[in-house]
Design a protein around this motif. Structure first.
Motif, mmCIF file in Angstrom:
data_model
loop_
_atom_site.group_PDB
_atom_site.id
_atom_site.type_symbol
_atom_site.label_atom_id
_atom_site.label_comp_id
_atom_site.label_asym_id
_atom_site.label_seq_id
_atom_site.Cartn_x
_atom_site.Cartn_y
_atom_site.Cartn_z
ATOM 1 N N ALA A 11 0.828 -1.209 0.000
ATOM 2 C CA ALA A 11 0.000 0.000 0.000
ATOM 3 C C ALA A 11 0.863 1.259 0.000
ATOM 4 N N LYS A 12 0.617 2.141 -0.947
ATOM 5 C CA LYS A 12 1.390 3.375 -1.049
ATOM 6 C C LYS A 12 1.147 4.256 0.171
ATOM 7 N N GLN A 14 2.149 3.849 3.217
ATOM 8 C CA GLN A 14 2.010 3.171 4.500
ATOM 9 C C GLN A 14 3.369 3.008 5.179
ATOM 10 N N VAL A 15 3.365 2.385 6.333
ATOM 11 C CA VAL A 15 4.563 2.241 7.154
ATOM 12 C C VAL A 15 5.664 1.480 6.423
ATOM 13 N N GLU A 17 6.348 1.221 3.205
ATOM 14 C CA GLU A 17 6.987 2.057 2.198
ATOM 15 C C GLU A 17 7.883 3.111 2.859
ATOM 16 N N SER A 34 5.876 -7.893 -0.900
ATOM 17 C CA SER A 34 4.433 -7.756 -0.744
ATOM 18 C C SER A 34 3.766 -8.930 -1.442
ATOM 19 N N ARG A 43 5.901 0.116 -6.251
ATOM 20 C CA ARG A 43 6.599 0.796 -5.154
ATOM 21 C C ARG A 43 8.107 0.798 -5.409
#
Length: 66
Positions: A11-12, A14-15, A17, A34, A43
């Motif tokens: 998820a872009k 988020q923690v 990344e 992921s 990502r």
């Protein structure tokens, strides 16, 4: 040189990344993981576009056979 592994980076914003970006910015070679191949490759490409040393791999870490 340090090699770092960050999981859960689908998820872009988020923690995962953020952790990957921070580790790569300090000079670590960073591997992100992921379940979604599309998400992790996106990502990784975004982070590489920032000049960071990042590779992305799809893997479901909850699947023992993965």
């Amino acid at each position: 040189m340090t090699l770092s592994l960050v999981t859960g980076v689908g998820a872009k914003g988020q923690v995962g990344e953020a952790a990957a970006r921070r580790l790569a910015m300090r000079g670590d070679r960073t591997i992100i993981v992921s379940r979604s191949a599309d998400d992790v490759q996106q990502r990784a490409a975004e982070l590489r576009a920032e000049g960071l040393d990042v590779a992305g791999y799809a893997c479901d870490l909850a699947d023992v056979g993965a």
